[in-house]
Design a protein around this motif. Structure first.
Motif, short mmCIF file in Angstrom:
data_model
loop_
_atom_site.label_atom_id
_atom_site.label_comp_id
_atom_site.label_asym_id
_atom_site.label_seq_id
_atom_site.Cartn_x
_atom_site.Cartn_y
_atom_site.Cartn_z
N ILE A 154 0.84 -1.19 0.00
CA ILE A 154 0.00 0.00 0.00
C ILE A 154 0.88 1.24 0.00
CG2 ILE A 154 -1.73 1.32 1.27
CD1 ILE A 154 -2.69 -1.30 2.47
N SER A 155 0.66 2.11 -0.95
CA SER A 155 1.39 3.38 -1.00
C SER A 155 0.51 4.40 -1.71
CB SER A 155 2.72 3.23 -1.72
OG SER A 155 2.52 2.85 -3.08
N GLY A 156 0.77 5.68 -1.44
CA GLY A 156 -0.02 6.73 -2.08
C GLY A 156 -0.15 7.92 -1.16
N MET A 181 -2.63 9.62 6.64
CA MET A 181 -3.27 9.42 5.35
C MET A 181 -2.32 8.80 4.34
SD MET A 181 -6.48 10.17 5.21
CE MET A 181 -6.68 10.29 3.44
N THR A 182 -1.03 9.15 4.43
CA THR A 182 -0.04 8.69 3.45
C THR A 182 0.77 7.50 3.96
OG1 THR A 182 1.58 10.29 4.28
CG2 THR A 182 0.17 11.00 2.46
N ALA A 183 0.34 6.91 5.08
CA ALA A 183 1.10 5.79 5.64
C ALA A 183 1.15 4.62 4.66
CB ALA A 183 0.46 5.35 6.95
N ASP A 184 2.37 4.15 4.37
CA ASP A 184 2.57 3.02 3.48
C ASP A 184 2.71 1.74 4.31
OD1 ASP A 184 2.61 4.85 1.42
OD2 ASP A 184 4.80 4.93 1.30
N VAL A 185 2.19 0.65 3.78
CA VAL A 185 2.29 -0.65 4.44
C VAL A 185 2.72 -1.68 3.41
CG1 VAL A 185 1.11 -2.44 5.76
CG2 VAL A 185 0.49 -0.04 6.10
N ALA A 245 3.65 -5.61 2.06
CA ALA A 245 2.98 -6.90 2.20
C ALA A 245 3.48 -7.59 3.48
CB ALA A 245 3.29 -7.78 0.99
N GLY A 246 2.54 -8.01 4.31
CA GLY A 246 2.90 -8.63 5.58
C GLY A 246 3.30 -7.64 6.65
N GLY A 247 3.07 -6.34 6.39
CA GLY A 247 3.46 -5.29 7.33
C GLY A 247 2.32 -4.88 8.24
N SER A 248 2.61 -3.93 9.13
CA SER A 248 1.61 -3.45 10.07
C SER A 248 1.78 -1.95 10.28
CB SER A 248 1.71 -4.18 11.41
OG SER A 248 2.97 -3.93 12.01
N TYR A 249 0.75 -1.34 10.85
CA TYR A 249 0.80 0.11 11.13
C TYR A 249 -0.21 0.41 12.24
CZ TYR A 249 0.56 5.16 10.48
OH TYR A 249 0.59 6.53 10.68
N THR A 250 0.13 1.39 13.09
CA THR A 250 -0.77 1.82 14.16
C THR A 250 -1.17 3.27 13.95
OG1 THR A 250 0.17 0.27 15.77
CG2 THR A 250 -1.06 2.15 16.63
N PHE A 251 -2.48 3.51 13.86
CA PHE A 251 -3.02 4.86 13.84
C PHE A 251 -3.15 5.30 15.30
CE2 PHE A 251 -4.56 2.86 9.98
CZ PHE A 251 -4.33 3.83 9.01
N SER A 252 -2.29 6.21 15.74
CA SER A 252 -2.25 6.60 17.14
C SER A 252 -2.93 7.95 17.38
CB SER A 252 -0.80 6.69 17.63
OG SER A 252 -0.15 5.45 17.49
N GLY A 253 -3.51 8.10 18.56
CA GLY A 253 -4.08 9.39 18.95
C GLY A 253 -5.26 9.84 18.13
N LEU A 254 -6.08 8.90 17.67
CA LEU A 254 -7.27 9.28 16.90
C LEU A 254 -8.34 9.83 17.83
CD1 LEU A 254 -7.54 6.22 14.48
CD2 LEU A 254 -6.32 8.38 14.14
N ALA A 255 -9.07 10.83 17.36
CA ALA A 255 -10.08 11.47 18.20
C ALA A 255 -11.39 11.59 17.44
CB ALA A 255 -9.61 12.85 18.65
N ALA A 256 -12.48 11.40 18.16
CA ALA A 256 -13.81 11.54 17.56
C ALA A 256 -14.82 11.82 18.66
CB ALA A 256 -14.19 10.28 16.79
N THR A 257 -15.96 12.37 18.28
CA THR A 257 -17.06 12.58 19.22
C THR A 257 -18.26 11.79 18.75
OG1 THR A 257 -16.30 14.81 19.81
CG2 THR A 257 -18.59 14.26 20.29
N LEU A 258 -18.68 10.83 19.57
CA LEU A 258 -19.82 9.99 19.24
C LEU A 258 -21.11 10.67 19.69
CD1 LEU A 258 -18.31 6.63 20.55
CD2 LEU A 258 -18.55 7.30 18.16
#
Length: 206
Positions: free
Chosen positions: A86-88, A120-124, A126-139
């Motif tokens: 994944i790249s872009g 948004m531009t995080a590349d992964v 094949a067989g890799g991993s990534y952590t989206f940290s500090g995400l915030a939202a109001t439900l």
């Protein structure tokens, strides 16, 4: 014995052989092109799996119904070894919502999380991993009761502009949920208390 050669027949036979060979070559070329095109399409597929969702705030995992509930959380993903890389510049979309069961249908509106440029531009690979940290939202839990808020779930998908897609028939699960507790809003608690007081006074006056 004298052999007579029919030159017209020889020329016709040569033309027939050339035509057959050319047709076969064209067919093979067309087949190879179709195979390459199919391979190119398949190479954009990713078997994505959301491995964990962790809520950082509220740290007691208690959500309050009756209004808006802010949350801060992390989401970790991984891809299988047979996935495309994944790249872009616009790869991801993350949404969050509440449910009444682990992996159940949303009971609150799905909220699309604002991602940083780096996320948004995080590349992964094949067989890799990534952590989206500090995400915030109001439900928005305004019209919900606690029976509808037993879990909070995060879903990770390709954005509408992404160059990859979720693998058809893959083993990955793009949703991860966390069990939460629920509390009624302060206004609801006060109203119940006042109702109880009024009932007590009414019974005492009889």
């Amino acid at each position: 014995m004298e052999i007579k050669v029919n030159f017209a027949a020889v020329i016709f036979a040569c033309l027939l052989m050339f035509t057959t060979t050319w047709a076969q070559t064209t067919e093979d070329s067309t087949t190879d092109s179709a195979t390459m095109e199919a391979t190119t399409i398949a190479s954009t597929e990713v078997d994505l799996n959301v491995t964990t969702m962790a809520i950082n705030d509220p740290d007691d995992l208690i959500l309050t119904v009756g209004g808006g509930q802010a949350i801060d959380f992390d989401v970790t993903i991984e891809t299988s070894d047979d996935s495309a890389a994944i790249s872009g510049s616009d790869n991801w979309e993350v949404t969050v919502y509440t449910t009444d069961s682990d992996g159940g249908s949303p009971t609150s509106s799905e909220v699309t999380v604002s991602l940083s440029s780096a996320q948004m531009t995080a590349d992964v690979s094949a067989g890799g991993s990534y952590t989206f940290s500090g995400l915030a939202a109001t439900l928005t839990l305004t019209s919900l009761n606690c029976n509808a808020v037993t879990h909070t779930c995060a879903k990770v998908e390709p954005s509408t502009s992404a160059t990859w897609s979720q693998m058809t028939g893959g083993d990955g699960d793009i949703i991860s949920c966390v069990e939460v507790e629920c509390a009624g809003s302060a206004s609801v608690v006060i109203n119940v208390f006042l109702a109880a007081v009024c009932l007590f006074i009414a019974l005492k006056s009889q």
